[in-house]
Motif scaffolding. Sequence first.
Motif, short mmCIF file in Angstrom:
data_model
loop_
_atom_site.label_atom_id
_atom_site.label_comp_id
_atom_site.label_asym_id
_atom_site.label_seq_id
_atom_site.Cartn_x
_atom_site.Cartn_y
_atom_site.Cartn_z
N THR A 57 9.27 6.73 -6.38
CA THR A 57 10.52 7.61 -5.80
C THR A 57 10.57 9.03 -5.85
N PHE A 58 10.75 9.96 -5.06
CA PHE A 58 10.85 11.33 -5.27
C PHE A 58 12.21 11.93 -4.59
N VAL A 59 13.24 12.08 -5.15
CA VAL A 59 14.48 12.24 -4.53
C VAL A 59 14.89 13.78 -4.67
N ASP A 60 15.21 14.31 -3.54
CA ASP A 60 15.59 15.88 -3.47
C ASP A 60 17.08 15.85 -3.71
N GLY A 61 17.41 16.47 -4.81
CA GLY A 61 18.94 16.52 -5.36
C GLY A 61 19.33 17.94 -5.10
N VAL A 62 18.75 18.77 -4.21
CA VAL A 62 19.03 20.05 -4.37
C VAL A 62 20.57 20.33 -3.59
N HIS A 63 20.82 19.71 -2.57
CA HIS A 63 22.09 19.83 -1.98
C HIS A 63 23.02 18.78 -2.66
N ALA B 78 20.42 4.50 -3.96
CA ALA B 78 19.99 3.34 -4.97
C ALA B 78 19.37 2.40 -4.32
N ALA B 79 19.83 1.83 -3.13
CA ALA B 79 19.42 0.79 -2.30
C ALA B 79 17.92 1.08 -2.04
N ILE B 80 17.60 2.43 -1.33
CA ILE B 80 16.25 2.72 -0.82
C ILE B 80 15.27 2.63 -1.83
N THR B 81 15.82 3.28 -3.22
CA THR B 81 14.62 3.41 -4.25
C THR B 81 14.41 1.95 -4.84
N ALA B 82 15.26 0.96 -4.65
CA ALA B 82 15.35 -0.29 -5.17
C ALA B 82 14.13 -1.12 -4.24
N ARG C 120 0.80 -1.13 -0.13
CA ARG C 120 -0.07 0.01 -0.05
C ARG C 120 0.84 1.15 -0.10
N THR C 121 1.98 1.13 0.00
CA THR C 121 3.05 2.35 -0.14
C THR C 121 2.95 2.82 -1.70
N ARG C 122 2.77 4.14 -1.53
CA ARG C 122 2.77 4.96 -2.90
C ARG C 122 3.78 5.68 -3.29
N LEU C 123 4.62 6.23 -2.19
CA LEU C 123 5.76 7.00 -2.52
C LEU C 123 6.77 6.78 -1.35
N VAL C 124 7.73 7.04 -1.74
CA VAL C 124 9.05 7.07 -1.02
C VAL C 124 9.97 8.38 -1.39
N ALA C 125 9.85 9.44 -0.27
CA ALA C 125 10.56 10.67 -0.61
C ALA C 125 11.65 10.80 0.36
N VAL C 126 13.06 10.97 -0.41
CA VAL C 126 14.23 10.88 0.33
C VAL C 126 15.21 11.89 -0.34
N THR C 127 16.09 12.16 0.45
CA THR C 127 17.26 13.12 -0.06
C THR C 127 18.27 12.49 -0.69
N ALA C 128 18.84 13.05 -1.48
CA ALA C 128 20.33 12.51 -2.13
C ALA C 128 21.37 12.98 -1.25
N ALA C 129 21.11 14.04 -0.40
CA ALA C 129 22.56 14.75 0.41
C ALA C 129 21.59 15.48 1.30
N ALA D 132 15.73 7.49 -9.29
CA ALA D 132 14.82 8.14 -8.91
C ALA D 132 13.53 8.36 -9.93
N ASP D 133 12.63 8.22 -9.60
CA ASP D 133 11.21 8.66 -10.69
C ASP D 133 11.15 9.93 -10.62
N PHE D 134 11.28 10.66 -9.65
CA PHE D 134 11.39 12.01 -9.74
C PHE D 134 12.62 12.67 -8.93
N TYR D 135 13.23 13.70 -9.60
CA TYR D 135 14.50 14.11 -9.12
C TYR D 135 14.49 15.93 -9.16
N ILE D 136 14.69 16.47 -8.02
CA ILE D 136 14.63 17.79 -8.27
C ILE D 136 15.73 18.57 -7.97
#
Length: 405
Positions: A190-196, A177-181, A157-166, A210-214
Amino acid sequence: MDYDAAAIRAMYPALRDGYAYLDGAAGTQVPTAVTEAITTAYRAGIGNTGGLFPASLRSDTILTEARSAVADLVGGEPGAVVFGPNSTTLVYRFAQTLADTWRPGDRIVLSRLDHDANVRPWAQAAARAGVEVRWAEADPTTGELPADQYDALLDERTRLVAVTAASNLLGTRPDVAAITATAHAAGALTFVDGVHATPHGPVDVREMGADFYITSAYKWSGPHIGALVAAPELLDTLHPDKLLPAPDEVPERFETGTPPYADLAGLTAAVDHLAALAAPDPALSRRRRLLASMTAVESYEHELFAQLLHGLEELPYVTLYGKPAHRTATAYFRVAGRTPREVAEHLAGQGVNVWHGHNYAWELAGALGLRDSGGAVRAGLVHYNDRSDVDRLLAAVAELGAGDG
């Protein structure tokens, strides 16, 4: 491969004011090439896209080139690069859009390591949709975000995992990569915050999973523009609220209002600037030059950061937070007997720019037990910093332990 820090610094007019700019985690300065690109766009004349006259056609070209530049920077596809005024606004837009597909009983997984821009939009959207939020915890001692905890957090039932790349606070680079796998195995996006992360080394959104990368251009020597990268086929499935006459094609359907065309010209110039930092073979594609240059940037920053960390660790009255194995050149520290604000004020008086407080890492600052007492001081290196910046910081902090400052 050459990395000439002095030559790079000379490209940044703002650095001539004599200050040590160790505030790059909150935003970088821009090289002359970026300001010239913006000025040139305005001087040439620009109009809204879709017209039949030269000024409009110039804007068409600027927008197309900017999408290609971001795609080259992170390893995405130009047709799936979405621009917005900043990353936070883009996350809110996509949180609202994705939440339309969620149902009560669904859940999402957020991380306490993240900047609040990759937390609060999702948490608020989940609350409106009646969706459960589960939390991945950061280790308050090491600053790590253990990837193995996600096995217990995710289910069908998990629809999204949001996590930072740094982490923008501690510099921690989790094993994305392990988290998104794990997320993909459960059927989650997966929504990955790549700002930093983006300013500090090479990025490949595919390898990252990353399905989405910001990302934010002003964190890598560009203007204040946010960019989101995803797969075109994924964007095709999403339908945000939009004006009826506005384009319905991808990626335009996600972009509200008129883009800042001149700033987008500056964004492309910033990417070209990054691609040339380590003087790679100009015959190579821009993507390959970016990978080479950003690999050199990462190595240079780590070498300089080792000197900064060692200097701070030698001061008995300094407490450093987080000891992640993989990190960006970002330090978060306190000085005994001084509030973070007092430290930052003293450093500013000595010509050193740093930030203090929680730096919008709201959950992480709370987990560290610092949020309600002023946070700490953050000093971060980027590609234009040098040893003199580090030495000035260390000397100014040392003064605080020697007397009244």
